[in-house]
Design a protein around this motif. Structure first.
Motif, PDB file in Angstrom:
ATOM      1  N   PHE A  73       0.810  -0.979  -0.025  1.00 41.04           N
ATOM      2  CA  PHE A  73       0.059   0.017   0.228  1.00 41.04           C
ATOM      3  C   PHE A  73       0.603   1.106   0.014  1.00 41.04           C
ATOM      4  O   PHE A  73       0.624   2.156  -0.639  1.00 41.04           O
ATOM      5  N   HIS A  74       1.838   1.308   0.848  1.00 39.84           N
ATOM      6  CA  HIS A  74       2.762   2.654   0.890  1.00 39.84           C
ATOM      7  C   HIS A  74       3.408   2.581  -0.392  1.00 39.84           C
ATOM      8  O   HIS A  74       3.762   3.798  -0.946  1.00 39.84           O
ATOM      9  N   ALA A  75       3.967   1.696  -1.061  1.00 38.25           N
ATOM     10  CA  ALA A  75       4.823   1.805  -2.380  1.00 38.25           C
ATOM     11  C   ALA A  75       3.711   2.243  -3.429  1.00 38.25           C
ATOM     12  O   ALA A  75       4.136   3.123  -4.205  1.00 38.25           O
ATOM     13  N   ILE A  76       2.545   1.831  -3.455  1.00 40.18           N
ATOM     14  CA  ILE A  76       1.585   2.245  -4.411  1.00 40.18           C
ATOM     15  C   ILE A  76       1.229   3.607  -4.119  1.00 40.18           C
ATOM     16  O   ILE A  76       1.180   4.525  -5.135  1.00 40.18           O
ATOM     17  N   ALA A  77       1.004   4.083  -2.890  1.00 37.85           N
ATOM     18  CA  ALA A  77       0.789   5.536  -2.451  1.00 37.85           C
ATOM     19  C   ALA A  77       1.856   6.549  -2.889  1.00 37.85           C
ATOM     20  O   ALA A  77       1.643   7.547  -3.447  1.00 37.85           O
ATOM     21  N   VAL A 101       1.844  11.810  -6.577  1.00 35.93           N
ATOM     22  CA  VAL A 101       2.112  13.075  -6.132  1.00 35.93           C
ATOM     23  C   VAL A 101       1.031  13.242  -4.959  1.00 35.93           C
ATOM     24  O   VAL A 101       1.146  13.680  -3.658  1.00 35.93           O
ATOM     25  N   ILE A 102      -0.221  12.729  -5.201  1.00 37.18           N
ATOM     26  CA  ILE A 102      -1.276  12.830  -4.076  1.00 37.18           C
ATOM     27  C   ILE A 102      -1.113  11.977  -3.136  1.00 37.18           C
ATOM     28  O   ILE A 102      -1.148  12.554  -1.753  1.00 37.18           O
ATOM     29  N   GLY A 103      -0.393  10.874  -3.183  1.00 31.69           N
ATOM     30  CA  GLY A 103      -0.129   9.812  -2.148  1.00 31.69           C
ATOM     31  C   GLY A 103       1.204  10.351  -1.236  1.00 31.69           C
ATOM     32  O   GLY A 103       1.284  10.205  -0.162  1.00 31.69           O
ATOM     33  N   SER A 104       2.064  11.142  -1.953  1.00 31.07           N
ATOM     34  CA  SER A 104       3.248  11.670  -1.118  1.00 31.07           C
ATOM     35  C   SER A 104       2.981  13.201  -0.688  1.00 31.07           C
ATOM     36  O   SER A 104       3.416  13.115   0.349  1.00 31.07           O
ATOM     37  N   HIS A 105       2.452  13.921  -1.433  1.00 31.39           N
ATOM     38  CA  HIS A 105       2.397  15.324  -0.922  1.00 31.39           C
ATOM     39  C   HIS A 105       1.071  15.837  -0.845  1.00 31.39           C
ATOM     40  O   HIS A 105       0.871  16.815  -0.418  1.00 31.39           O
ATOM     41  N   GLY A 106      -0.069  14.976  -1.074  1.00 33.26           N
ATOM     42  CA  GLY A 106      -1.448  15.556  -1.230  1.00 33.26           C
ATOM     43  C   GLY A 106      -1.878  16.372  -2.396  1.00 33.26           C
ATOM     44  O   GLY A 106      -1.092  16.242  -3.238  1.00 33.26           O
ATOM     45  N   GLY A 107      -2.746  17.060  -2.116  1.00 31.70           N
ATOM     46  CA  GLY A 107      -3.146  17.748  -3.343  1.00 31.70           C
ATOM     47  C   GLY A 107      -4.618  17.368  -3.857  1.00 31.70           C
ATOM     48  O   GLY A 107      -5.186  16.607  -3.359  1.00 31.70           O
ATOM     49  N   ARG A 128      -1.618   5.162   1.705  1.00 34.11           N
ATOM     50  CA  ARG A 128      -0.460   5.487   2.232  1.00 34.11           C
ATOM     51  C   ARG A 128      -0.897   5.580   3.925  1.00 34.11           C
ATOM     52  O   ARG A 128       0.091   4.991   4.882  1.00 34.11           O
ATOM     53  N   VAL A 129      -1.913   5.951   4.248  1.00 35.37           N
ATOM     54  CA  VAL A 129      -2.224   5.905   5.627  1.00 35.37           C
ATOM     55  C   VAL A 129      -2.354   4.461   6.131  1.00 35.37           C
ATOM     56  O   VAL A 129      -1.754   4.037   7.226  1.00 35.37           O
ATOM     57  N   LEU A 130      -2.966   3.677   5.337  1.00 36.47           N
ATOM     58  CA  LEU A 130      -2.972   2.073   5.689  1.00 36.47           C
ATOM     59  C   LEU A 130      -1.778   1.718   5.721  1.00 36.47           C
ATOM     60  O   LEU A 130      -1.200   0.589   6.505  1.00 36.47           O
ATOM     61  N   GLY A 131      -0.732   2.028   4.659  1.00 40.46           N
ATOM     62  CA  GLY A 131       0.484   1.530   4.789  1.00 40.46           C
ATOM     63  C   GLY A 131       1.415   1.705   6.116  1.00 40.46           C
ATOM     64  O   GLY A 131       2.194   1.030   6.625  1.00 40.46           O
ATOM     65  N   ALA A 132       1.280   3.216   6.537  1.00 42.50           N
ATOM     66  CA  ALA A 132       1.960   3.684   7.576  1.00 42.50           C
ATOM     67  C   ALA A 132       1.190   2.858   9.050  1.00 42.50           C
ATOM     68  O   ALA A 132       1.650   2.440   9.812  1.00 42.50           O
ATOM     69  N   LEU A 133      -0.097   2.704   9.121  1.00 44.00           N
ATOM     70  CA  LEU A 133      -0.710   2.191  10.202  1.00 44.00           C
ATOM     71  C   LEU A 133      -0.303   0.620  10.208  1.00 44.00           C
ATOM     72  O   LEU A 133      -0.142   0.182  11.389  1.00 44.00           O
ATOM     73  N   GLY A 134      -0.505   0.001   9.042  1.00 37.66           N
ATOM     74  CA  GLY A 134      -0.206  -1.486   9.007  1.00 37.66           C
ATOM     75  C   GLY A 134       1.092  -1.788   9.478  1.00 37.66           C
ATOM     76  O   GLY A 134       1.550  -2.596  10.068  1.00 37.66           O
ATOM     77  N   THR A 135       2.134  -1.042   8.809  1.00 36.34           N
ATOM     78  CA  THR A 135       3.397  -1.085   9.574  1.00 36.34           C
ATOM     79  C   THR A 135       3.596  -0.801  10.869  1.00 36.34           C
ATOM     80  O   THR A 135       4.336  -1.843  11.577  1.00 36.34           O
ATOM     81  N   PHE A 136       3.086   0.007  11.319  1.00 35.61           N
ATOM     82  CA  PHE A 136       3.110   0.362  12.907  1.00 35.61           C
ATOM     83  C   PHE A 136       2.459  -0.576  13.777  1.00 35.61           C
ATOM     84  O   PHE A 136       3.096  -1.217  14.635  1.00 35.61           O
ATOM     85  N   GLY A 137       1.260  -1.036  13.288  1.00 35.18           N
ATOM     86  CA  GLY A 137       0.804  -2.114  13.861  1.00 35.18           C
ATOM     87  C   GLY A 137       1.546  -3.419  13.917  1.00 35.18           C
ATOM     88  O   GLY A 137       1.544  -4.051  15.045  1.00 35.18           O
TER      89      GLY A 137
END
Length: 138
Positions: free
Chosen positions: A91-95, A99-105, A115-124
């Motif tokens: 999920f993180h790599a795809i996000a 640009v939207i996944g990395s910097h928003g917009g 990206r949020v799922l990637g970060a939360l999944g990694t943290f969890g």
């Protein structure tokens, strides 16, 4: 002692993902002529961070996953945590491919959610793995 087969599968998948992300950085460097650093290229920066973020997280995860697998954590728990971590990294790599996944917009928020799922999944995964390992050792 148990051979860490689940960790080996996860490690195999992660190293292939790492290699693919590494190739995207190298190809971009060849196209852009930036052999070192970012060269003020936001696309190259995203590719470097996507590759680097996986490297930063995958190495310690695989080591601790293998330790948990060869010591005391049940196989079902190991499998579940490994699957969650692999999905999170994907999920993180795809996000981070957008640009939207990395910097928003403006645009689809699918990549922001990824990206949020990637970060939360990694943290969890990290918390669950560390927690189960410590719990079963104590």
């Amino acid at each position: 002692m148990t051979v860490p087969i689940i960790s080996a599968y996860a490690g195999g998948l992660l190293i292939i993902m790492q290699a693919l992300l590494m190739v995207t950085v190298g190809l971009h460097r060849g196209k852009s002529g930036v052999s070192l650093g970012l060269g003020d290229d936001p696309v190259l920066e995203r590719k470097i961070r996507r590759h680097g973020n996986l490297a930063e997280n995958a190495a310690i995860f695989i080591v601790v996953l293998a330790l948990a697998e060869i010591t005391v954590v049940p196989g079902g728990v190991i499998k579940t945590i490994a699957i969650v971590f692999l999905a999170a990294r994907l999920f993180h790599a795809i996000a981070m491919s957008t640009v939207i996944g990395s910097h928003g917009g403006e645009g689809s928020k699918v990549f922001v959610v990824a990206r949020v799922l990637g970060a939360l999944g990694t943290f969890g995964s990290f918390l669950a793995l560390g927690g189960f390992l410590l719990y079963h050792l104590v």
